[in-house]
Design an enzyme around this catalytic site. Structure first.
Site, PDB file in Angstrom:
ATOM      1  N   LYS A   1       9.136  21.526  -5.474  1.00 59.53           N
ATOM      2  CA  LYS A   1       7.916  20.898  -5.986  1.00 59.53           C
ATOM      3  C   LYS A   1       7.300  19.917  -4.986  1.00 59.53           C
ATOM      4  O   LYS A   1       7.955  19.364  -4.126  1.00 59.53           O
ATOM      5  CB  LYS A   1       8.170  20.265  -7.362  1.00 59.53           C
TER       6      LYS A   1
ATOM      7  N   ARG B   1      16.550  24.851 -13.053  1.00 62.05           N
ATOM      8  CA  ARG B   1      15.603  25.959 -12.847  1.00 62.05           C
ATOM      9  C   ARG B   1      15.170  25.950 -11.380  1.00 62.05           C
ATOM     10  O   ARG B   1      14.452  25.047 -10.951  1.00 62.05           O
ATOM     11  CB  ARG B   1      14.408  25.756 -13.783  1.00 62.05           C
TER      12      ARG B   1
HETATM   13  N1  HH2 Z   1       8.139  24.350 -13.710  1.00 62.61           N
HETATM   14  C1  HH2 Z   1       7.287  25.368 -13.476  1.00 62.61           C
HETATM   15  C2  HH2 Z   1       7.133  26.400 -14.419  1.00 62.61           C
HETATM   16  N2  HH2 Z   1       7.842  26.399 -15.563  1.00 62.61           N
HETATM   17  N3  HH2 Z   1       9.432  25.398 -16.990  1.00 62.61           N
HETATM   18  C3  HH2 Z   1      10.267  24.384 -17.257  1.00 62.61           C
HETATM   19  N4  HH2 Z   1      10.976  24.375 -18.401  1.00 62.61           N
HETATM   20  N5  HH2 Z   1      10.454  23.342 -16.371  1.00 62.61           N
HETATM   21  C4  HH2 Z   1       9.781  23.275 -15.193  1.00 62.61           C
HETATM   22  O1  HH2 Z   1       9.961  22.283 -14.436  1.00 62.61           O
HETATM   23  C5  HH2 Z   1       8.856  24.333 -14.876  1.00 62.61           C
HETATM   24  C6  HH2 Z   1       8.706  25.399 -15.823  1.00 62.61           C
HETATM   25  C7  HH2 Z   1       6.497  25.383 -12.215  1.00 62.61           C
HETATM   26  O2  HH2 Z   1       7.189  25.988 -11.164  1.00 62.61           O
HETATM   27  P1  HH2 Z   1       7.034  27.518 -10.706  1.00 62.61           P
HETATM   28  O3  HH2 Z   1       7.373  28.453 -11.805  1.00 62.61           O
HETATM   29  O4  HH2 Z   1       7.835  27.683  -9.471  1.00 62.61           O
HETATM   30  O5  HH2 Z   1       5.524  27.654 -10.277  1.00 62.61           O
HETATM   31  P2  HH2 Z   1       4.237  28.264 -10.996  1.00 62.61           P
HETATM   32  O6  HH2 Z   1       3.980  27.488 -12.240  1.00 62.61           O
HETATM   33  O7  HH2 Z   1       3.152  28.075  -9.958  1.00 62.61           O
HETATM   34  O8  HH2 Z   1       4.506  29.715 -11.298  1.00 62.61           O
END
Ligand code: HH2
Length: 286
Positions: free
Chosen positions: A228, A263
């Site tokens: 992040k 995660r």
């Molecule tokens: N972060 C993201 C998406 N979903 N769900 C939970 N429970 N906790 C988190 O911290 C979280 C989440 C964002 O990260 P990422 O999936 O890598 O990116 P994007 O939203 O751009 O797909």
């Protein structure tokens, strides 16, 4: 026993354990902040899923919409079209895989659970869709309730709190009560402070350092720091994929403070670091 019941049982076993459980991220999206476009093809997605399981992921989180700061929502139809074939393909190759679906839409959750997903990861903590609570209650599945201030499109504009730790903790306690009142089993609730979701650097650091206040709710805690942006201001690492060391440091500190689920995109690095942390923390003096 139906397929959904079998799958949700497996997820229940994970939520009951002491952890650490590494949750491998699988974004079936064109625009996720660090891996957008890599896994839109179901074959490529399933291969990556298998690799993450081999590296020690205890669970996979499959999402069809980016919620990065500034992102636009997609339609429920498009979200289902992205995630369902991938869930089916993963489970046909690896029937034991525990899969969560990263969605706040009840229709997507229903389709994913029918395809064999075991739990729902809802970044709105069941505020995004009035039918979500009943879908989770009827499936008898676990749910991840995440804190977010605002919504992805604008959440990083000017996040504001008087006391971020207290406000996030109180919010998660209230959402857990809401879920239980809607018939979700208390032992099926996982909470998540939502690192980077309507939070500036200081908010994220305060939450990570004082995670104990959230752990004290008595529910398993999931933490999502992987790659992040907040780390860039500390380390100067601009490329998201290169933020592995920072991610591992934050995961280990969160584990020490009581988090159970991590995660992450980089499964091997986090799993190895967490295994060492676990060994150190559980060694007693002779
Ligand atoms: N972060 C993201 C998406 N979903 N769900 C939970 N429970 N906790 C988190 O911290 C979280 C989440 C964002 O990260 P990422 O999936 O890598 O990116 P994007 O939203 O751009 O797909």
């Amino acid at each position: 026993m139906g397929r959904t019941a079998r799958n949700t049982d497996r997820a229940g076993t994970l939520t009951a354990g002491p952890g650490p459980v590494v949750v491998g991220i699988l974004n079936v999206t064109p625009d996720s902040f660090s891996d957008g476009g890599n896994f839109l093809d179901p074959e490529a997605a399933a291969e990556h899923a298998a690799a993450m399981l081999d590296e020690g992921a205890g669970m996979l989180d499959v999402g069809g919409e980016s919620t990065r700061p500034g992102s636009d929502p997609v339609s429920q139809e498009e979200e289902i079209r992205r995630v369902v074939p991938v869930i089916e393909r993963i489970l046909s190759a690896r029937p034991e895989a525990v899969i969560s679906v990263d969605t706040y839409r009840s229709g997507t959750a229903t389709a994913a659970l029918e395809a064999g997903a075991s739990l729902v990861n809802d970044v709105t903590a069941i505020r995004g869709d009035p039918r979500m609570a009943s879908v989770i209650q009827e499936a008898g599945c676990p749910v991840i309730l995440m804190h977010m201030q605002g919504e992805p499109k604008t959440m990083q504009k000017d996040p504001h709190y008087k006391d971020v730790v207290r406000e996030v903790r109180d919010f998660l306690a209230e959402r857990a009560e809401y879920a239980v009142a809607a018939g979700v089993r208390p032992e099926h609730i996982i909470v998540d402070p939502g690192i980077g979701f309507g939070k500036n650097l200081e908010h994220n650091l305060d939450l990570l350092n004082n995670l104990g206040a959230i752990v004290d709710l008595g529910l398993p805690v999931l933490i999502g720091v992987s790659r992040k942006r907040f780390m860039e201001r500390i380390t100067g690492v601009q490329e998201a994929k290169a933020r592995v060391s920072g991610t591992v440091a934050a995961s280990v500190l969160a584990y020490e403070r009581g988090a159970t689920f991590f995660r992450v995109h980089d499964v091997r690095a986090n799993r190895e670091a967490l295994a060492v942390a676990e060994a150190v923390l559980h060694t007693s003096r002779r």
